[in-house]
Design a protein around this motif. Structure first.
Motif, short mmCIF file in Angstrom:
data_model
loop_
_atom_site.label_atom_id
_atom_site.label_comp_id
_atom_site.label_asym_id
_atom_site.label_seq_id
_atom_site.Cartn_x
_atom_site.Cartn_y
_atom_site.Cartn_z
N ASP A 68 0.61 -1.59 0.03
CA ASP A 68 0.07 0.21 0.52
C ASP A 68 0.70 0.93 -0.04
N PRO A 69 1.72 1.61 -0.93
CA PRO A 69 2.80 2.84 -1.10
C PRO A 69 2.17 3.08 -0.66
N ASP A 70 1.06 3.98 -0.58
CA ASP A 70 -0.01 5.60 -1.04
C ASP A 70 -0.56 5.98 0.38
N GLY A 71 -0.39 4.81 1.34
CA GLY A 71 -0.86 4.95 2.76
C GLY A 71 -2.25 4.52 2.55
N ALA A 72 -2.86 4.00 1.31
CA ALA A 72 -4.98 4.13 1.57
C ALA A 72 -4.57 2.59 2.74
N GLY A 73 -5.62 3.40 3.64
CA GLY A 73 -6.08 2.54 4.48
C GLY A 73 -5.25 2.59 5.92
N ARG A 74 -4.02 3.53 5.49
CA ARG A 74 -3.57 3.49 6.84
C ARG A 74 -3.25 5.05 7.89
N SER A 75 -4.35 5.77 8.37
CA SER A 75 -3.77 6.74 7.93
C SER A 75 -3.15 7.60 9.07
N ALA A 76 -3.15 6.87 9.97
CA ALA A 76 -2.85 7.14 11.07
C ALA A 76 -3.35 7.92 12.22
N ALA A 77 -4.64 7.51 12.29
CA ALA A 77 -5.32 8.13 13.50
C ALA A 77 -5.70 8.07 14.62
N ARG A 78 -4.84 6.94 15.06
CA ARG A 78 -4.97 6.01 16.59
C ARG A 78 -3.58 7.55 17.19
N GLY A 79 -2.63 7.60 16.77
CA GLY A 79 -1.25 8.47 16.79
C GLY A 79 -0.56 7.86 16.66
N ARG A 80 0.08 8.67 16.95
CA ARG A 80 2.15 8.26 16.39
C ARG A 80 3.09 8.02 17.49
N VAL A 81 3.75 6.66 17.91
CA VAL A 81 4.71 5.69 18.26
C VAL A 81 6.30 5.54 17.24
N THR A 82 6.40 5.53 19.01
CA THR A 82 7.64 4.59 18.49
C THR A 82 8.33 3.50 18.47
N VAL A 83 8.82 2.43 18.04
CA VAL A 83 9.02 0.99 18.02
C VAL A 83 10.91 0.99 18.07
N ALA A 84 11.60 0.80 18.42
CA ALA A 84 12.84 0.59 18.85
C ALA A 84 13.41 -0.47 19.43
N CYS A 85 14.35 -1.66 19.01
CA CYS A 85 14.99 -1.93 19.94
C CYS A 85 15.96 -1.88 20.75
N ILE A 86 16.70 -2.22 21.94
CA ILE A 86 17.55 -1.67 22.74
C ILE A 86 18.97 -1.85 21.90
N PRO A 94 6.08 11.48 20.93
CA PRO A 94 5.26 10.40 20.64
C PRO A 94 4.53 10.28 21.62
N GLY A 95 3.33 9.10 21.81
CA GLY A 95 2.19 9.01 22.73
C GLY A 95 2.90 7.94 23.22
N ALA A 96 3.27 6.80 23.08
CA ALA A 96 4.74 5.87 24.13
C ALA A 96 5.86 6.11 22.70
N VAL A 97 6.37 4.71 22.95
CA VAL A 97 7.92 3.89 22.75
C VAL A 97 7.87 2.78 23.51
N LEU A 98 7.60 1.74 22.74
CA LEU A 98 7.49 0.29 22.60
C LEU A 98 9.33 -0.64 22.45
N LEU A 99 10.62 -0.93 23.46
CA LEU A 99 11.29 -1.13 23.68
C LEU A 99 11.29 -2.18 23.15
N SER A 100 12.34 -2.93 21.97
CA SER A 100 12.07 -4.68 22.51
C SER A 100 13.84 -4.91 22.73
N SER A 101 13.39 -6.57 22.99
CA SER A 101 15.05 -6.94 23.54
C SER A 101 14.31 -8.13 23.04
N SER A 102 15.13 -8.40 22.78
CA SER A 102 15.16 -10.45 22.97
C SER A 102 16.13 -11.47 24.05
#
Length: 357
Positions: free
Chosen positions: A82-100, A144-152
């Motif tokens: 969906d390169p034009d972002g149709a259907g992905r409006s980001a209406a819920r807000g902005r978040v960050t996802v990152a690895c430690i 952002p509204g939250a940051v999601l931190l991932s580590s395995s």
């Protein structure tokens, strides 16, 4: 349906056939299976199998890397439909996802990021090994509204603690996820994370419920959350880890004579195993959790046995290491528990046990 799809994708991935893998997913999409189901019920279990097959010594490191790369490109192929972002409006807000910082296993974080995008979030996906100072700079810029931190890998928990504290100090709530934080999120709670999620769907559900922003306060010190760190054992083990590995390796030959016939490559692998043991010992000291250390040791024993290395070599290494840290009571207690866990494992025949792989 998902099991059959998993098997077809597995065959493509195991054969190193990227085009066949994408074809499997494209056909499933054309037959009506949703993108989220493909990500979490097909691709994710196949990636789990990649790791399990490597652990059982049925995939080489190169094959494991190739299979992971194909799965990553399969995820990208889905994301780019969906390169034009149709259907992905980001209406819920902005978040960050990152690895430690230090965490190279980015695949779980990528699955979370793509799942959130599908559900209408604007996601800044920062990828593997994000230095904390750069993460904080990004958060200042984007708020952002939250940051999601991932580590395995649990040895990154001290770095995770620093990142969690730094994010909260600027008022950004933190959701932690990934195997490093324990099967029930116990380490996420111990390190002060605002939320923990076991998988992508639960992460999305938690965000939809809402994660309150922390009140910015004076920067916490590690000992504020983990008062046992006041004994300095963690610090002393970390500062002396190079010497601990070197001395243990030198003394181990007397306890395990088979080492006298090791090649230089085998000696290097043994040194790497000892370094991992010391790293996990230090991390267990950091979070004051015996199970973190014993689980790592029993997992390591399974890996070594799959490669025809006897568990007694691991037990001998722990015994030598114990002699190096006799002035650290918590560390010694961890080694005793680890040795007991290894001795209590069911005996398994190991062909060619005197010759490590």
């Amino acid at each position: 349906m998902s099991v059959a799809l998993q098997n077809r994708l597995w065959r493509a991935v195991a054969d190193g056939d990227e085009y066949a893998a994408v074809d499997v997913l494209s056909k499933a999409l054309s037959e009506g299976l949703g993108e989220e189901a493909l990500l979490l019920d097909v691709i994710a279990p196949v990636q789990e199998r990649v790791g399990a097959e490597w652990a059982a010594d049925r995939l080489t490191v190169a094959q494991e890397h190739a299979a992971t790369a194909i799965n990553e490109r399969a995820v990208a192929a889905l994301a780019h439909r969906d390169p034009d972002g149709a259907g992905r409006s980001a209406a819920r807000g902005r978040v960050t996802v990152a690895c430690i910082d230090g965490e190279w296993h980015a695949f779980p974080a990528r699955l979370v990021a793509e799942t959130l995008r599908l559900r209408g979030w604007q996601v800044d996906y920062l990828g593997a090994q994000t230095p904390t100072q750069h993460l904080i700079a990004h958060l200042h810029r984007t708020n952002p509204g939250a940051v999601l931190l991932s580590s395995s890998i649990p040895t990154h928990l001290p770095a995770a603690h620093s990142a969690i504290t730094a994010c909260q100090a600027i008022g950004i709530p933190v959701m932690a996820g990934g195997r490093a934080f324990g099967p029930d999120g116990r380490y996420a709670r111990a390190l002060g994370a605002d939320r923990w999620a076991a998988d992508a769907r639960r992460a999305a559900a938690a965000l939809e419920e809402g994660v309150a922003r922390p009140t910015p306060a004076a920067l916490r010190q590690a000992v504020d959350d983990l008062p046992h760190l006041a004994d300095q054992e963690y610090t002393m083990v970390v500062q002396s880890r190079v010497q601990l590995v070197r001395r243990t390796l030198a003394d181990l030959e007397d306890r395990f004579p088979a080492m006298r016939s090791y090649t230089s490559e085998q000696l290097e692998r043994t040194a790497e195993d000892l370094a991992h043991i010391v790293e996990f010992l230090a991390t267990a000291l950091y979070v004051d959790d015996t199970e973190l250390f014993t689980s790592f040791l029993t997992w390591t024993a399974d890996i070594l046995e799959a490669r025809h290395v006897p568990v007694r070599s691991l037990i001998a290494g722990l015994d030598v290491l114990a002699g190096q840290i006799r002035d650290f009571p918590r560390a010694l207690a961890l080694i005793r528990e680890g040795t007991a866990a290894l001795c209590g494992r069911p005996a398994r025949p190991v062909p060619g046990s005197e010759t490590p792989a």
